[in-house]
Design a protein around this motif. Sequence first.
Motif, PDB file in Angstrom:
ATOM      1  N   ILE A  97       0.767  -1.413  -0.385  1.00 20.42           N
ATOM      2  CA  ILE A  97      -0.530   0.334  -0.500  1.00 20.42           C
ATOM      3  C   ILE A  97       0.929   1.251  -0.220  1.00 20.42           C
ATOM      4  CG2 ILE A  97      -0.499   0.301   2.419  1.00 20.42           C
ATOM      5  CD1 ILE A  97      -3.613   0.904   2.159  1.00 20.42           C
ATOM      6  N   MET A  98       2.271   1.325   0.547  1.00 22.31           N
ATOM      7  CA  MET A  98       3.234   2.553   0.650  1.00 22.31           C
ATOM      8  C   MET A  98       2.924   2.626  -0.887  1.00 22.31           C
ATOM      9  SD  MET A  98       6.937   2.949   1.941  1.00 22.31           S
ATOM     10  CE  MET A  98       7.681   2.177   0.674  1.00 22.31           C
ATOM     11  N   THR A  99       3.392   2.204  -2.627  1.00 19.89           N
ATOM     12  CA  THR A  99       3.372   2.021  -3.159  1.00 19.89           C
ATOM     13  C   THR A  99       2.030   2.874  -3.937  1.00 19.89           C
ATOM     14  OG1 THR A  99       2.631   0.170  -4.285  1.00 19.89           O
ATOM     15  CG2 THR A  99       5.147   0.643  -3.605  1.00 19.89           C
ATOM     16  N   ILE A 100       1.146   2.170  -3.307  1.00 18.64           N
ATOM     17  CA  ILE A 100      -0.733   3.164  -3.914  1.00 18.64           C
ATOM     18  C   ILE A 100       0.266   5.016  -2.931  1.00 18.64           C
ATOM     19  CG2 ILE A 100      -2.668   3.282  -2.917  1.00 18.64           C
ATOM     20  CD1 ILE A 100      -3.038   0.440  -3.319  1.00 18.64           C
ATOM     21  N   GLY A 101       0.832   5.687  -2.101  1.00 23.66           N
ATOM     22  CA  GLY A 101       0.547   6.753  -1.643  1.00 23.66           C
ATOM     23  C   GLY A 101       1.181   6.902  -2.467  1.00 23.66           C
ATOM     24  N   THR A 102       2.910   5.997  -2.948  1.00 26.29           N
ATOM     25  CA  THR A 102       3.627   6.712  -4.269  1.00 26.29           C
ATOM     26  C   THR A 102       2.697   7.432  -5.622  1.00 26.29           C
ATOM     27  OG1 THR A 102       3.947   4.847  -4.789  1.00 26.29           O
ATOM     28  CG2 THR A 102       5.456   5.552  -3.378  1.00 26.29           C
ATOM     29  N   GLY A 148      -1.486   4.785   7.541  1.00 22.32           N
ATOM     30  CA  GLY A 148      -0.128   5.326   7.716  1.00 22.32           C
ATOM     31  C   GLY A 148       1.258   5.152   6.733  1.00 22.32           C
ATOM     32  N   ARG A 149       0.884   3.481   6.974  1.00 23.54           N
ATOM     33  CA  ARG A 149       1.684   3.132   5.303  1.00 23.54           C
ATOM     34  C   ARG A 149       1.448   4.093   3.783  1.00 23.54           C
ATOM     35  NH1 ARG A 149       6.781   0.252   4.815  1.00 23.54           N
ATOM     36  NH2 ARG A 149       6.929  -1.229   3.170  1.00 23.54           N
ATOM     37  N   LEU A 150       0.538   3.633   3.986  1.00 21.64           N
ATOM     38  CA  LEU A 150       0.036   5.074   3.235  1.00 21.64           C
ATOM     39  C   LEU A 150       0.614   6.668   2.527  1.00 21.64           C
ATOM     40  CD1 LEU A 150      -2.388   4.490   0.398  1.00 21.64           C
ATOM     41  CD2 LEU A 150      -3.759   6.467   1.552  1.00 21.64           C
ATOM     42  N   LEU A 151       0.360   7.014   4.302  1.00 17.58           N
ATOM     43  CA  LEU A 151       0.762   8.253   4.144  1.00 17.58           C
ATOM     44  C   LEU A 151       2.421   8.416   3.670  1.00 17.58           C
ATOM     45  CD1 LEU A 151      -1.042   9.996   7.398  1.00 17.58           C
ATOM     46  CD2 LEU A 151      -1.424  10.281   4.957  1.00 17.58           C
ATOM     47  N   LEU A 152       2.715   7.106   4.573  1.00 15.48           N
ATOM     48  CA  LEU A 152       5.159   7.154   4.423  1.00 15.48           C
ATOM     49  C   LEU A 152       4.657   7.133   2.541  1.00 15.48           C
ATOM     50  CD1 LEU A 152       5.786   5.044   6.884  1.00 15.48           C
ATOM     51  CD2 LEU A 152       6.857   6.925   6.431  1.00 15.48           C
ATOM     52  N   GLY A 153       4.047   6.216   2.207  1.00 15.78           N
ATOM     53  CA  GLY A 153       4.550   6.599   0.562  1.00 15.78           C
ATOM     54  C   GLY A 153       4.400   7.635  -0.309  1.00 15.78           C
ATOM     55  N   PHE A 154       3.332   8.017   0.332  1.00 15.01           N
ATOM     56  CA  PHE A 154       2.954   9.990  -0.631  1.00 15.01           C
ATOM     57  C   PHE A 154       4.325  10.722  -0.070  1.00 15.01           C
ATOM     58  CE2 PHE A 154       1.760  14.297   0.259  1.00 15.01           C
ATOM     59  CZ  PHE A 154       0.810  14.744  -1.377  1.00 15.01           C
ATOM     60  N   GLY A 155       4.677  10.213   1.302  1.00 15.69           N
ATOM     61  CA  GLY A 155       5.782  11.683   1.425  1.00 15.69           C
ATOM     62  C   GLY A 155       7.356  11.217   1.286  1.00 15.69           C
ATOM     63  N   ILE A 156       7.080   9.629   0.730  1.00 15.35           N
ATOM     64  CA  ILE A 156       8.539   9.908   0.767  1.00 15.35           C
ATOM     65  C   ILE A 156       8.786   9.691  -1.184  1.00 15.35           C
ATOM     66  CG2 ILE A 156       9.015   7.512   2.133  1.00 15.35           C
ATOM     67  CD1 ILE A 156       8.734   5.771   0.460  1.00 15.35           C
ATOM     68  N   CYS A 157       7.843   9.523  -1.920  1.00 11.43           N
ATOM     69  CA  CYS A 157       7.788   9.647  -3.783  1.00 11.43           C
ATOM     70  C   CYS A 157       7.908  11.721  -3.578  1.00 11.43           C
ATOM     71  CB  CYS A 157       6.342  10.166  -3.632  1.00 11.43           C
ATOM     72  SG  CYS A 157       5.897   9.784  -6.027  1.00 11.43           S
ATOM     73  N   LEU A 158       7.337  12.250  -2.632  1.00 13.15           N
ATOM     74  CA  LEU A 158       8.106  13.759  -2.299  1.00 13.15           C
ATOM     75  C   LEU A 158       9.596  13.689  -2.472  1.00 13.15           C
ATOM     76  CD1 LEU A 158       5.446  15.651  -0.598  1.00 13.15           C
ATOM     77  CD2 LEU A 158       5.485  14.604  -3.154  1.00 13.15           C
ATOM     78  N   PHE A 159       9.614  13.259  -1.435  1.00  7.85           N
ATOM     79  CA  PHE A 159      11.389  12.979  -1.215  1.00  7.85           C
ATOM     80  C   PHE A 159      11.784  12.736  -2.785  1.00  7.85           C
ATOM     81  CE2 PHE A 159      10.995  13.255   3.416  1.00  7.85           C
ATOM     82  CZ  PHE A 159      11.778  14.661   3.554  1.00  7.85           C
ATOM     83  N   ILE A 160      12.045  11.408  -3.057  1.00  9.66           N
ATOM     84  CA  ILE A 160      12.485  10.376  -3.802  1.00  9.66           C
ATOM     85  C   ILE A 160      12.287  11.889  -5.547  1.00  9.66           C
ATOM     86  CG2 ILE A 160      11.998   8.954  -2.704  1.00  9.66           C
ATOM     87  CD1 ILE A 160      10.608   7.442  -5.247  1.00  9.66           C
ATOM     88  N   TYR A 161      11.665  12.178  -5.342  1.00 14.48           N
ATOM     89  CA  TYR A 161      11.299  13.565  -6.501  1.00 14.48           C
ATOM     90  C   TYR A 161      11.983  14.438  -6.050  1.00 14.48           C
ATOM     91  CZ  TYR A 161       9.416  17.021 -10.089  1.00 14.48           C
ATOM     92  OH  TYR A 161       9.508  17.171 -10.761  1.00 14.48           O
ATOM     93  N   VAL A 162      11.532  15.152  -5.035  1.00 14.80           N
ATOM     94  CA  VAL A 162      12.663  16.474  -5.267  1.00 14.80           C
ATOM     95  C   VAL A 162      13.862  16.564  -4.848  1.00 14.80           C
ATOM     96  CG1 VAL A 162      11.382  17.199  -2.714  1.00 14.80           C
ATOM     97  CG2 VAL A 162      11.806  18.662  -4.552  1.00 14.80           C
TER      98      VAL A 162
END
Length: 453
Positions: A97-102, A148-162
């Motif tokens: 589900i983390m990847t769904i967040g990403t 929580g895992r979903l939120l982590l996915g969203f946050g780390i996607c922003l990190f790995i992009y920016v």
Amino acid sequence: MGAESRDGGDTTSPFLAAEHSNLFVAEDGDGGGRSNGGVHASVDDSRATAVLMLSTFVAVCGSYTYGAAVGYSSPAESGIMADLDLSLAEYSFFGSIMTIGTVIGAVSCGRLADLLGRRGTMVFADIVCIMGWLAMAFSKGAWLLDLGRLLLGFGICLFIYVVPLYIAEITPKNLRGLFTALHQLAGVYFIPESPRWLAKIGKEKDYETALHRLRGDNADISEEAVDIKDYMETARISENNFLQLFRRKYAHPLTVGIGLMVLQQFGGTTAITFYASSIFELAGFSGTVGTIAMAIIQIPVSALSAVLMDKCGRRPLLMVSAGGTCLGCFLVGLSFLLQDHNKWEEATPILVFVGLLIFSGSYGLGMAGIPWIIMSEIFPIYMKAVAGSLVALVSSISSWLVSYSFNFLVEWNSAGTFFMFSTVCFLTVPFVAKLVPETKGRSLEEIQASMTM
């Protein structure tokens, strides 16, 4: 209309407070930035200033959040399944589900980076990740754990992009590979914003000041500043929209960006990282010892990658990395094949251990970070928002497909699963050799102009 009135506010930080009214720093005293007789410290010979190193260090701290989030599901699998009484399918959903967040993050990361700025996006990503970790820490059921895992996915996607985007835009070309390879947030307010982003939104004074802070007060930034200004003036005639990304001129960078992300994910990286402990235990090896060894080997390999990035170039490292991951997956697949036929059973756990260490070390050498570095280099700044979002979206969807299906694939045929991963890693080598450009030692403007002609 002036830049200040158009943007409606000041975006300077404490590091941007000092005024630098002279764009051209002359060495012969004639007030010109490019005298015939003077010798200048051009941007090609730029050194790592204290502000540049601090900015890079703070930005790459976001990689800790990424590593912790990705690696969390592997050692915690047995404990979480026991505590919350989760089935294999439920835990596979939690892991994936983390990847769904990403995916959600991928749709918005480019626009957020343009709207909030690179620095503001890192602040926002850190807040989201903190919320995700807190939700998981206090969860008493599967739904809060998944949230929580979903939120982590969203946050780390922003990190790995920016993060690679920010570092690529603030560093001179002779140091860009090293600094970007070193890729939550303590102290982000005290680092300067990306000069290219400031130039893009029309803050000419601020982007010149940011360049002075990043390159050093006595450095001659004239050539780099003129290049950025000229490129931005040309870029403003182009509209930043999704459909324009599919014009013929962007076919090459789009193929490279999407191709590298698909090959990275279908080479098994997400599955191996998420479920390394289970793979070791399936082979009869200690999951704890195996995952610790995989983490330890990443440290010297990542340091070696950072050192070699601007010496050997991106392409050689990518091809060596892909070749190593191919070998690692092949050894793991061979081990499970021997187990299935009751051959060499006493040695197969060691073979899995060696194979995963080779995979982990090789992956850290190039395939882990270089695709994101190249993605931050090849797209014009006026297309980075839509292009970056599309590339991140493809990466996230591919990651979800692999991470969710992995446990079921292993139950079906463990050896065949790793042989498939090995095949994809093998195909990465000719893809890089034929299509991926070498970006070492070239300015962003030079790279982007050559790829969109």
